[in-house]
Write an enzyme that holds these catalytic residues in place. Structure first.
Site, PDB file in Angstrom:
ATOM      1  N   THR A 126      -1.227   5.234  -0.348  1.00 16.36           N
ATOM      2  CA  THR A 126       0.131   4.886  -0.754  1.00 16.36           C
ATOM      3  C   THR A 126       0.290   4.971  -2.266  1.00 16.36           C
ATOM      4  OG1 THR A 126       1.569   2.948  -1.001  1.00 16.36           O
ATOM      5  CG2 THR A 126      -0.713   2.482  -0.546  1.00 16.36           C
ATOM      6  N   ASP A 127       1.524   5.218  -2.715  1.00 14.20           N
ATOM      7  CA  ASP A 127       1.783   5.223  -4.164  1.00 14.20           C
ATOM      8  C   ASP A 127       1.621   3.826  -4.765  1.00 14.20           C
ATOM      9  OD1 ASP A 127       4.063   4.031  -3.064  1.00 14.20           O
ATOM     10  OD2 ASP A 127       5.495   5.254  -4.185  1.00 14.20           O
ATOM     11  N   GLU A 128       1.598   2.785  -3.908  1.00 17.44           N
ATOM     12  CA  GLU A 128       1.539   1.418  -4.442  1.00 17.44           C
ATOM     13  C   GLU A 128       0.231   1.138  -5.174  1.00 17.44           C
ATOM     14  OE1 GLU A 128       3.269  -1.635  -2.009  1.00 17.44           O
ATOM     15  OE2 GLU A 128       4.432  -0.162  -0.895  1.00 17.44           O
TER      16      GLU A 128
HETATM   17  P1  NAD Z   1       1.999   0.117  10.630  1.00 17.81           P
HETATM   18  O1  NAD Z   1       1.755  -1.283  10.216  1.00 17.81           O
HETATM   19  O2  NAD Z   1       3.299   0.474  11.267  1.00 17.81           O
HETATM   20  O3  NAD Z   1       0.842   0.577  11.663  1.00 17.81           O
HETATM   21  C1  NAD Z   1      -0.503   0.275  11.463  1.00 17.81           C
HETATM   22  C2  NAD Z   1      -1.264   0.643  12.730  1.00 17.81           C
HETATM   23  O4  NAD Z   1      -2.664   0.385  12.497  1.00 17.81           O
HETATM   24  C3  NAD Z   1      -0.848  -0.178  13.955  1.00 17.81           C
HETATM   25  O5  NAD Z   1      -0.740   0.659  15.092  1.00 17.81           O
HETATM   26  C4  NAD Z   1      -1.992  -1.173  14.113  1.00 17.81           C
HETATM   27  O6  NAD Z   1      -2.177  -1.601  15.458  1.00 17.81           O
HETATM   28  C5  NAD Z   1      -3.168  -0.374  13.598  1.00 17.81           C
HETATM   29  N1  NAD Z   1      -4.257  -1.228  13.111  1.00 17.81           N
HETATM   30  C6  NAD Z   1      -4.153  -2.270  12.236  1.00 17.81           C
HETATM   31  N2  NAD Z   1      -5.354  -2.839  12.068  1.00 17.81           N
HETATM   32  C7  NAD Z   1      -6.241  -2.143  12.815  1.00 17.81           C
HETATM   33  C8  NAD Z   1      -7.643  -2.234  13.043  1.00 17.81           C
HETATM   34  N3  NAD Z   1      -8.375  -3.196  12.463  1.00 17.81           N
HETATM   35  N4  NAD Z   1      -8.225  -1.340  13.859  1.00 17.81           N
HETATM   36  C9  NAD Z   1      -7.495  -0.373  14.469  1.00 17.81           C
HETATM   37  N5  NAD Z   1      -6.152  -0.239  14.300  1.00 17.81           N
HETATM   38  C10 NAD Z   1      -5.547  -1.117  13.496  1.00 17.81           C
HETATM   39  O7  NAD Z   1       1.713   1.001   9.336  1.00 17.81           O
HETATM   40  P2  NAD Z   1       2.460   2.317   8.804  1.00 17.81           P
HETATM   41  O8  NAD Z   1       3.638   1.927   8.033  1.00 17.81           O
HETATM   42  O9  NAD Z   1       2.579   3.271   9.937  1.00 17.81           O
HETATM   43  O10 NAD Z   1       1.356   2.835   7.759  1.00 17.81           O
HETATM   44  C11 NAD Z   1       0.286   3.674   8.188  1.00 17.81           C
HETATM   45  C12 NAD Z   1      -0.569   4.048   6.993  1.00 17.81           C
HETATM   46  O11 NAD Z   1       0.245   4.710   6.016  1.00 17.81           O
HETATM   47  C13 NAD Z   1      -1.204   2.852   6.281  1.00 17.81           C
HETATM   48  O12 NAD Z   1      -2.502   3.219   5.894  1.00 17.81           O
HETATM   49  C14 NAD Z   1      -0.298   2.637   5.071  1.00 17.81           C
HETATM   50  O13 NAD Z   1      -1.026   2.067   3.994  1.00 17.81           O
HETATM   51  C15 NAD Z   1       0.118   4.059   4.754  1.00 17.81           C
HETATM   52  N6  NAD Z   1       1.417   4.225   4.081  1.00 17.81           N
HETATM   53  C16 NAD Z   1       2.542   3.620   4.577  1.00 17.81           C
HETATM   54  C17 NAD Z   1       3.775   3.817   3.941  1.00 17.81           C
HETATM   55  C18 NAD Z   1       5.055   3.212   4.480  1.00 17.81           C
HETATM   56  O14 NAD Z   1       6.109   3.344   3.861  1.00 17.81           O
HETATM   57  N7  NAD Z   1       5.037   2.563   5.637  1.00 17.81           N
HETATM   58  C19 NAD Z   1       3.842   4.620   2.804  1.00 17.81           C
HETATM   59  C20 NAD Z   1       2.670   5.228   2.316  1.00 17.81           C
HETATM   60  C21 NAD Z   1       1.460   5.030   2.974  1.00 17.81           C
HETATM   61  P1  TYD Z   2       9.187  -2.970   1.879  1.00 21.61           P
HETATM   62  O1  TYD Z   2       9.918  -2.226   2.944  1.00 21.61           O
HETATM   63  O2  TYD Z   2       8.487  -4.231   2.253  1.00 21.61           O
HETATM   64  O3  TYD Z   2       8.193  -1.927   1.194  1.00 21.61           O
HETATM   65  P2  TYD Z   2       7.253  -2.105  -0.124  1.00 21.61           P
HETATM   66  O4  TYD Z   2       7.251  -3.497  -0.564  1.00 21.61           O
HETATM   67  O5  TYD Z   2       5.915  -1.683   0.397  1.00 21.61           O
HETATM   68  O6  TYD Z   2       7.836  -1.158  -1.125  1.00 21.61           O
HETATM   69  O7  TYD Z   2      10.217  -3.319   0.708  1.00 21.61           O
HETATM   70  C1  TYD Z   2      10.944  -2.317   0.029  1.00 21.61           C
HETATM   71  C2  TYD Z   2      11.702  -2.986  -1.085  1.00 21.61           C
HETATM   72  O8  TYD Z   2      12.684  -3.866  -0.510  1.00 21.61           O
HETATM   73  C3  TYD Z   2      10.839  -3.862  -1.981  1.00 21.61           C
HETATM   74  O9  TYD Z   2      11.314  -3.762  -3.317  1.00 21.61           O
HETATM   75  C4  TYD Z   2      11.065  -5.268  -1.454  1.00 21.61           C
HETATM   76  C5  TYD Z   2      12.503  -5.222  -0.945  1.00 21.61           C
HETATM   77  N1  TYD Z   2      12.806  -6.094   0.197  1.00 21.61           N
HETATM   78  C6  TYD Z   2      13.875  -6.984   0.116  1.00 21.61           C
HETATM   79  O10 TYD Z   2      14.604  -7.058  -0.895  1.00 21.61           O
HETATM   80  N2  TYD Z   2      14.119  -7.794   1.201  1.00 21.61           N
HETATM   81  C7  TYD Z   2      13.358  -7.764   2.315  1.00 21.61           C
HETATM   82  O11 TYD Z   2      13.629  -8.552   3.272  1.00 21.61           O
HETATM   83  C8  TYD Z   2      12.279  -6.823   2.387  1.00 21.61           C
HETATM   84  C9  TYD Z   2      11.408  -6.747   3.617  1.00 21.61           C
HETATM   85  C10 TYD Z   2      12.041  -6.009   1.305  1.00 21.61           C
END
Ligand code: NAD
Ligand code: TYD
Length: 340
Positions: A126-128
């Site tokens: 992630t970019d975070e």
């Molecule tokens: P999510 O929380 O929706 O899904 C996570 C999945 O991992 C779930 O199916 C969960 O059951 C599984 N999981 C969690 N712990 C586990 C374990 N111990 N063993 C096996 N499976 C396990 O997450 P997401 O938003 O789909 O993110 C997926 C990946 O992408 C993560 O690595 C996250 O850091 C990365 N990512 C997410 C975002 C975003 O905006 N959501 C952006 C950039 C990168």
């Molecule tokens: P989020 O979807 O949790 O992603 P991330 O924190 O990983 O970027 O949040 C996106 C942005 O929205 C972040 O600046 C936090 C804000 N946010 C709110 O203002 N209210 C909320 O209830 C949530 C979940 C997020």
């Protein structure tokens, strides 16, 4: 023929990727390895489960014996590692499960992949991990890591481990770092689905702080396409940033959702800020664009409309995932606002 183990394939991005990958490549076997935590849901893969190329293994990535057995049973040669605890707010409420899954679990995955001699290990990050930006500038792959939340600290730790396995043992690791995703099947703890659902229910939309924090939004389908490109053509040991050059202030996202749904802005409720809240994220994705020819296919204007429409059409999906543990989390996180 590739035998691909996808961890976290029942989550938001993982399930979108499983569908995308099976549709793009005829000659693959996909093994979805997922613990089915609160964020994992096999309903996200309805229809895919009948594909003979698709297999599901319920298992925890921290459990080495189960991971090893899946690698051996399916003769795995490729790993796409999504499984993680993924929500910043939950990491602030309690960080240990983040360290366990994201750091210890990734270490197990890397170790077993090394032992089995895989041809490719794509680590999804992630970019975070880069921390927070001021008013200008963008994250490059060379930007120093400066994670601020327990979530991003655990992801940065796993990134360093993955790169160390490449450097030390020659494990063929490639890595992606993507900006905030939106789209179908996103768990309603994240900003966009939470705001859509609360607006549909005429409930307050809790905006943290002044609402001026900035995120760089990308459609999940574009993220999946980018991961596929890096999996095929990315250079071993390299990191690829993924983003759509699509920065939005949170408040403007919330206003857009309300406008699209014909709901009043009086539903917006400014609440106490998230501790340590990163101010701005913005990705420079020049490297993946120039070197691998990827670019996003979705416009935000259309993507957000389609996403809102998806949540309207899939009420039974989100009603089911918002029961039990979710209710406890929601009240703990949002306090008084949750009671309105
Ligand atoms: P999510 O929380 O929706 O899904 C996570 C999945 O991992 C779930 O199916 C969960 O059951 C599984 N999981 C969690 N712990 C586990 C374990 N111990 N063993 C096996 N499976 C396990 O997450 P997401 O938003 O789909 O993110 C997926 C990946 O992408 C993560 O690595 C996250 O850091 C990365 N990512 C997410 C975002 C975003 O905006 N959501 C952006 C950039 C990168
Ligand atoms: P989020 O979807 O949790 O992603 P991330 O924190 O990983 O970027 O949040 C996106 C942005 O929205 C972040 O600046 C936090 C804000 N946010 C709110 O203002 N209210 C909320 O209830 C949530 C979940 C997020």
């Amino acid at each position: 023929m590739r035998n691909v183990l996808i961890t976290g394939g029942a989550g938001f991005i993982g399930s979108n990727f499983v569908r995308y990958f099976l549709a793009q490549h005829a000659d693959v076997v996909v093994v979805n390895f997922d613990a089915l935590t609160y964020a994992g849901n096999l309903e996200n893969l309805a229809g895919v489960d009948v594909d003979p190329r698709y297999h599901f293994v319920k298992g925890d990535i921290c459990d080495r014996a189960v991971v090893e057995s899946a690698f051996k049973q399916f003769n795995i040669d490729t790993v796409v590692h999504f499984a993680a605890e993924s929500h910043v707010d939950r990491s602030i409420l309690g960080s240990s499960v983040f360290v366990q899954t994201n750091v210890v679990g990734t270490n197990v995955m890397l170790d077993v992949a090394k032992q089995c001699g895989v041809e490719r290990f794509l680590h999804v990050s992630t970019d975070e991990v880069y921390g927070s930006l001021g008013a200008t500038g963008k994250f490059l792959e060379t930007t120093p890591l400066h994670p601020n939340s327990p979530y991003s600290a655990s992801k940065a730790s796993s990134d360093l481990l993955a790169l160390a396995y490449q450097h030390t043992y020659g494990l063929p690791v490639v890595m992606t770092r993507c900006s905030n995703n939106y789209g179908p099947y996103q768990f309603p703890e994240k900003l966009i689905p939470l705001m859509i659902i609360n607006a549909l229910n005429n409930k307050p939309l809790p905006v943290y702080g002044d609402g001026l924090n900035v995120r760089d939004w990308l459609h999940v389908g574009d993220h999946c396409a980018a991961i596929d490109v890096v999996l095929q053509d990315g250079k071993i040991g390299e990191v690829y940033n993924i983003g759509g050059d699509n920065e939005w202030k949170n408040i403007n996202i919330v206003q857009t959702i309300l406008k699209e749904l014909g709901k009043p802005e009086s539903l917006i409720s400014f609440v106490k800020d998230r501790p340590g809240h990163d101010r701005r994220y913005a990705i420079d994705a020049t490297k993946i664009q120039n070197e691998l020819g990827w670019s996003p296919a979705h416009t935000f204007e259309l993507g957000i409309k389609e996403t809102i429409d998806w949540y309207i059409r899939n009420e039974s999906w989100w009603k089911r995932v918002m029961t039990g543990e979710y209710q406890e989390y929601y009240f703990r996180q949002y306090g008084e606002v949750a009671k309105a």
